[in-house]
Design a protein around this motif. Structure first.
Motif, PDB file in Angstrom:
ATOM      1  N   LEU A 156      12.251  -8.528  14.412  1.00 33.99           N
ATOM      2  CA  LEU A 156      12.234  -7.079  14.185  1.00 33.99           C
ATOM      3  C   LEU A 156      12.568  -6.741  12.734  1.00 33.99           C
ATOM      4  CD1 LEU A 156      13.877  -5.686  17.452  1.00 33.99           C
ATOM      5  CD2 LEU A 156      11.482  -5.624  16.782  1.00 33.99           C
ATOM      6  N   THR A 157      13.385  -7.564  12.094  1.00 35.34           N
ATOM      7  CA  THR A 157      13.679  -7.336  10.678  1.00 35.34           C
ATOM      8  C   THR A 157      12.418  -7.476   9.835  1.00 35.34           C
ATOM      9  OG1 THR A 157      15.957  -8.139  10.948  1.00 35.34           O
ATOM     10  CG2 THR A 157      15.063  -8.120   8.720  1.00 35.34           C
ATOM     11  N   VAL A 158      11.593  -8.468  10.155  1.00 36.02           N
ATOM     12  CA  VAL A 158      10.336  -8.638   9.422  1.00 36.02           C
ATOM     13  C   VAL A 158       9.404  -7.453   9.684  1.00 36.02           C
ATOM     14  CG1 VAL A 158       8.291 -10.095   9.116  1.00 36.02           C
ATOM     15  CG2 VAL A 158      10.535 -11.148   9.452  1.00 36.02           C
ATOM     16  N   LEU A 159       9.358  -6.984  10.935  1.00 34.95           N
ATOM     17  CA  LEU A 159       8.530  -5.812  11.247  1.00 34.95           C
ATOM     18  C   LEU A 159       8.989  -4.595  10.455  1.00 34.95           C
ATOM     19  CD1 LEU A 159       7.947  -6.012  15.120  1.00 34.95           C
ATOM     20  CD2 LEU A 159       6.331  -6.526  13.292  1.00 34.95           C
ATOM     21  N   LEU A 160      10.300  -4.408  10.363  1.00 37.20           N
ATOM     22  CA  LEU A 160      10.839  -3.301   9.575  1.00 37.20           C
ATOM     23  C   LEU A 160      10.416  -3.429   8.110  1.00 37.20           C
ATOM     24  CD1 LEU A 160      14.442  -1.894   9.802  1.00 37.20           C
ATOM     25  CD2 LEU A 160      13.419  -2.340   7.589  1.00 37.20           C
ATOM     26  N   ASP A 161      10.517  -4.652   7.581  1.00 39.56           N
ATOM     27  CA  ASP A 161      10.118  -4.874   6.190  1.00 39.56           C
ATOM     28  C   ASP A 161       8.645  -4.539   5.978  1.00 39.56           C
ATOM     29  OD1 ASP A 161      12.671  -5.773   5.671  1.00 39.56           O
ATOM     30  OD2 ASP A 161      12.165  -7.880   5.953  1.00 39.56           O
ATOM     31  N   LYS A 162       7.813  -4.968   6.916  1.00 35.93           N
ATOM     32  CA  LYS A 162       6.380  -4.728   6.772  1.00 35.93           C
ATOM     33  C   LYS A 162       6.059  -3.236   6.841  1.00 35.93           C
ATOM     34  CE  LYS A 162       4.536  -9.130   8.473  1.00 35.93           C
ATOM     35  NZ  LYS A 162       3.508  -9.327   7.434  1.00 35.93           N
ATOM     36  N   GLU A 163       6.750  -2.510   7.703  1.00 39.53           N
ATOM     37  CA  GLU A 163       6.515  -1.076   7.779  1.00 39.53           C
ATOM     38  C   GLU A 163       7.007  -0.377   6.507  1.00 39.53           C
ATOM     39  OE1 GLU A 163       7.279   2.596  10.926  1.00 39.53           O
ATOM     40  OE2 GLU A 163       7.136   0.521  11.596  1.00 39.53           O
ATOM     41  N   SER A 164       8.104  -0.869   5.953  1.00 35.65           N
ATOM     42  CA  SER A 164       8.593  -0.309   4.693  1.00 35.65           C
ATOM     43  C   SER A 164       7.580  -0.529   3.575  1.00 35.65           C
ATOM     44  CB  SER A 164       9.931  -0.952   4.320  1.00 35.65           C
ATOM     45  OG  SER A 164      10.937  -0.630   5.270  1.00 35.65           O
ATOM     46  N   VAL A 165       6.920  -1.676   3.593  1.00 36.84           N
ATOM     47  CA  VAL A 165       5.887  -1.946   2.583  1.00 36.84           C
ATOM     48  C   VAL A 165       4.756  -0.930   2.697  1.00 36.84           C
ATOM     49  CG1 VAL A 165       4.082  -3.581   1.899  1.00 36.84           C
ATOM     50  CG2 VAL A 165       6.405  -4.397   2.331  1.00 36.84           C
ATOM     51  N   ILE A 166       4.366  -0.612   3.920  1.00 39.92           N
ATOM     52  CA  ILE A 166       3.288   0.367   4.122  1.00 39.92           C
ATOM     53  C   ILE A 166       3.688   1.731   3.568  1.00 39.92           C
ATOM     54  CG2 ILE A 166       1.959   1.611   5.872  1.00 39.92           C
ATOM     55  CD1 ILE A 166       2.110  -0.890   7.610  1.00 39.92           C
ATOM     56  N   TYR A 167       4.875   2.172   3.917  1.00 36.96           N
ATOM     57  CA  TYR A 167       5.352   3.473   3.433  1.00 36.96           C
ATOM     58  C   TYR A 167       5.465   3.487   1.905  1.00 36.96           C
ATOM     59  CZ  TYR A 167       6.476   5.212   8.110  1.00 36.96           C
ATOM     60  OH  TYR A 167       6.400   5.664   9.398  1.00 36.96           O
ATOM     61  N   ASN A 168       6.033   2.414   1.355  1.00 37.29           N
ATOM     62  CA  ASN A 168       6.222   2.371  -0.095  1.00 37.29           C
ATOM     63  C   ASN A 168       4.901   2.250  -0.844  1.00 37.29           C
ATOM     64  OD1 ASN A 168       9.048   2.580   0.044  1.00 37.29           O
ATOM     65  ND2 ASN A 168       9.275   0.376   0.347  1.00 37.29           N
ATOM     66  N   GLN A 195       7.146   1.518  -7.935  1.00 36.68           N
ATOM     67  CA  GLN A 195       6.615   0.154  -8.046  1.00 36.68           C
ATOM     68  C   GLN A 195       7.722  -0.863  -7.784  1.00 36.68           C
ATOM     69  OE1 GLN A 195       3.326  -0.854  -8.754  1.00 36.68           O
ATOM     70  NE2 GLN A 195       4.132  -2.900  -8.244  1.00 36.68           N
ATOM     71  N   TYR A 196       8.901  -0.617  -8.348  1.00 37.24           N
ATOM     72  CA  TYR A 196      10.046  -1.508  -8.153  1.00 37.24           C
ATOM     73  C   TYR A 196      10.457  -1.544  -6.676  1.00 37.24           C
ATOM     74  CZ  TYR A 196      14.792  -3.367  -8.634  1.00 37.24           C
ATOM     75  OH  TYR A 196      15.940  -4.118  -8.505  1.00 37.24           O
ATOM     76  N   THR A 197      10.465  -0.374  -6.047  1.00 38.21           N
ATOM     77  CA  THR A 197      10.823  -0.312  -4.618  1.00 38.21           C
ATOM     78  C   THR A 197       9.826  -1.080  -3.770  1.00 38.21           C
ATOM     79  OG1 THR A 197      11.825   1.865  -4.960  1.00 38.21           O
ATOM     80  CG2 THR A 197      11.293   1.246  -2.697  1.00 38.21           C
ATOM     81  N   LEU A 198       8.546  -0.970  -4.096  1.00 40.45           N
ATOM     82  CA  LEU A 198       7.516  -1.695  -3.347  1.00 40.45           C
ATOM     83  C   LEU A 198       7.681  -3.205  -3.511  1.00 40.45           C
ATOM     84  CD1 LEU A 198       4.939  -1.857  -1.682  1.00 40.45           C
ATOM     85  CD2 LEU A 198       3.629  -1.534  -3.799  1.00 40.45           C
ATOM     86  N   VAL A 199       7.958  -3.627  -4.745  1.00 45.15           N
ATOM     87  CA  VAL A 199       8.157  -5.062  -4.985  1.00 45.15           C
ATOM     88  C   VAL A 199       9.348  -5.578  -4.185  1.00 45.15           C
ATOM     89  CG1 VAL A 199       8.816  -6.778  -6.714  1.00 45.15           C
ATOM     90  CG2 VAL A 199       7.055  -5.089  -7.241  1.00 45.15           C
ATOM     91  N   ASN A 200      10.420  -4.803  -4.134  1.00 44.86           N
ATOM     92  CA  ASN A 200      11.592  -5.208  -3.344  1.00 44.86           C
ATOM     93  C   ASN A 200      11.250  -5.315  -1.864  1.00 44.86           C
ATOM     94  OD1 ASN A 200      13.353  -5.465  -5.473  1.00 44.86           O
ATOM     95  ND2 ASN A 200      14.185  -3.395  -5.303  1.00 44.86           N
ATOM     96  N   SER A 201      10.432  -4.394  -1.370  1.00 40.95           N
ATOM     97  CA  SER A 201      10.024  -4.444   0.031  1.00 40.95           C
ATOM     98  C   SER A 201       9.185  -5.683   0.315  1.00 40.95           C
ATOM     99  CB  SER A 201       9.227  -3.183   0.390  1.00 40.95           C
ATOM    100  OG  SER A 201      10.013  -2.021   0.225  1.00 40.95           O
ATOM    101  N   GLN A 202       8.285  -6.004  -0.592  1.00 45.11           N
ATOM    102  CA  GLN A 202       7.458  -7.202  -0.424  1.00 45.11           C
ATOM    103  C   GLN A 202       8.305  -8.469  -0.492  1.00 45.11           C
ATOM    104  OE1 GLN A 202       4.774  -6.426  -3.657  1.00 45.11           O
ATOM    105  NE2 GLN A 202       3.267  -5.374  -2.363  1.00 45.11           N
ATOM    106  N   ASN A 203       9.290  -8.476  -1.375  1.00 46.92           N
ATOM    107  CA  ASN A 203      10.206  -9.625  -1.449  1.00 46.92           C
ATOM    108  C   ASN A 203      11.014  -9.764  -0.165  1.00 46.92           C
ATOM    109  OD1 ASN A 203       9.330 -10.142  -4.026  1.00 46.92           O
ATOM    110  ND2 ASN A 203      11.058  -9.139  -5.044  1.00 46.92           N
ATOM    111  N   ALA A 204      11.403  -8.634   0.399  1.00 44.89           N
ATOM    112  CA  ALA A 204      12.166  -8.666   1.655  1.00 44.89           C
ATOM    113  C   ALA A 204      11.326  -9.274   2.779  1.00 44.89           C
ATOM    114  CB  ALA A 204      12.616  -7.257   2.033  1.00 44.89           C
TER     115      ALA A 204
END
Length: 448
Positions: free
Chosen positions: A155-167, A206-215
């Motif tokens: 579920l943590t990975v799912l959360l990360d992936k959804e954050s990437v979409i939003y960001n 852009q920085y926030t998106l990169v952090n989400s992708q790293n997560a």
């Protein structure tokens, strides 16, 4: 079973299992896997190191149980000796002294069986049988633990992936706004500071998106390592069609607590622990009682120089023996009494362990219930906040587009929206996770 023999058997079994796991992993090398939660859980149950180690312990317990049952049977052993001797005093029947050879042999079969030993054998068999059941429950305990760990990681990975979409959407919107603001700046309709503020916001997005992708990458690695997958394997997870926070009513805590106390393997294992300890008391008390064994043997032998053929000697020397042996303990220097008292102490300790297990489980279920209540309330509040923040951000974006909004006010509204969006996503997955954990303690399998 002697300790060294057990270690040798366990060592070779681990080698065999390790070879099997390596062969299985080799089939995954170079592949690109994309699994759902059910597949992850199923794979972990089959390949987790701790679970497989407990399976080996269960097999050891099974062998000890079979050994305890075999104690009821009589043993059977054969003996034989053959002697060749040379000496100067071996004569050929006259009075002279001559050197010569002497050949002799003896052969036999013997068997012993325990007829009575204070029910020690029966109690030992029953105890070993309970230990096999306890080993099975230990496997279930470890499987439950790994299921919760994998569910949380998934579920943590799912959360990360959804954050990437939003960001990603936020960055795309900001890029369009910067492009429009650049055009206005080029014709002199906006100040440079307004353009710089939006460009800074674009860099932030852009920085926030990169952090989400790293997560995503980091948490995927955590899940992959939890599954013990090969390092050179490409691994990803499948997103369910819908991931919605539950809105149905939650079962009451007393009902969930009662179900957990009746069905969870750690409680059943604790109950077996009390029974296993009680059998140690019964086995120790057998030291006060007499032991009755029966034995039988067949023996024969021969020697040369007797003037009788080998076959006749074997027949003439053949004899049989049958007997019983009774051993009655009279004074054991407090050895038996100490063993009994120590076994009783272990029973009390196992009862305390069971009580502690039940208390801990009840507290865990209660905490899970409170977590569900808190998460549901938090999700409702976060959804409401996200709804209005999203609308305010939409209005601010439209105003900025037509040039009637202040850049500072717009960025303030956007930051509020971003915070509300992050809170909403986290609250949604937290509500889902807490409910899955709570239902799991109620005996409901985890599915998405």
């Amino acid at each position: 079973m002697p300790l060294k023999v057990k270690h040798i058997i366990t060592f070779f079994f681990l080698l065999a299992v390790g070879s099997q796991l390596r062969a299985q992993d080799s089939t995954l090398v170079g592949q690109s896997l994309k699994w759902d939660l059910a597949k992850c859980i199923d794979y972990a149950k089959k390949n987790n190191i701790q679970i497989n180690s407990l399976r080996l312990s269960q097999q050891t317990s099974q062998q000890e149980y079979l050994l305890a049952k075999a104690a009821r049977l009589p043993d059977l052993s054969a003996t034989g000796s053959q002697t060749f001797a040379h000496g100067n005093n071996f004569s050929n029947g006259d009075n002279g002294r001559h050197s010569g050879y002497n050949v002799s042999g003896s052969y036999g079969l013997s068997s012993n069986v325990t007829l009575y030993n204070g029910s020690y054998i029966n109690n030992n068999i029953s105890q070993k049988n309970l230990q096999v059941q306890s080993a099975n429950l230990s496997i279930l305990q470890q499987e439950n633990d790994i299921v919760l760990q994998i569910t949380q990681a998934y579920l943590t990975v799912l959360l990360d992936k959804e954050s990437v979409i939003y960001n990603t959407d936020l960055l795309s919107t900001t890029q369009a706004q910067v492009k429009l603001q650049q055009q206005r700046y080029n014709v002199g309709s906006v100040a440079r500071k307004d353009l710089i503020q939006l460009q800074a916001q674009q860099a932030t997005d852009q920085y926030t998106l990169v952090n989400s992708q790293n997560a995503v990458r980091n948490d995927l690695l955590t899940l992959k390592q939890l599954l013990v997958l090969p390092t050179d394997l490409s691994f990803d997870i499948m997103k369910p069609d819908t991931v919605m926070a539950p809105i149905d009513s939650v079962s009451s805590f007393p009902e969930a607590e009662q179900t957990a106390l009746q069905n969870r393997p750690e409680v059943k294992n604790g109950e077996l622990g009390v029974k296993i300890a009680q059998f140690d008391v019964d086995k120790a008390k057998a030291g006060y009682k007499p032991t009755l064994t029966a034995g039988a043997s067949l023996n024969t032998g021969y020697a040369n120089g007797q003037g009788v053929s080998f076959g006749n000697q074997i027949n003439n020397n053949f004899y049989q023996q049958l007997g019983v042996n009774l051993s009655i303990p009279i004074f054991t220097k407090r050895v038996v009494k100490t063993q009994v008292e120590e076994a009783k102490i272990n029973v009390k300790q196992s009862q305390l362990d069971l009580k502690n297990t039940k208390i801990t489980l009840s507290q865990t279920v209660e905490r899970a219930y409170i977590n569900v209540q808190n998460a549901r309330s938090q999700f409702s509040a976060a959804a409401e906040e996200y709804k209005f923040s999203k609308e305010s951000y939409r209005i601010a974006s439209e105003q900025l587009k037509v040039g009637v909004a202040n850049t500072v006010d717009f960025l303030l509204q956007k930051n509020l929206f971003v915070q509300a969006q992050q809170s909403f996503v986290q609250a949604k997955y937290n509500a889902l996770l807490t409910l899955k954990i709570y239902d799991f303690y109620r005996g409901v399998p985890i599915t998405l």
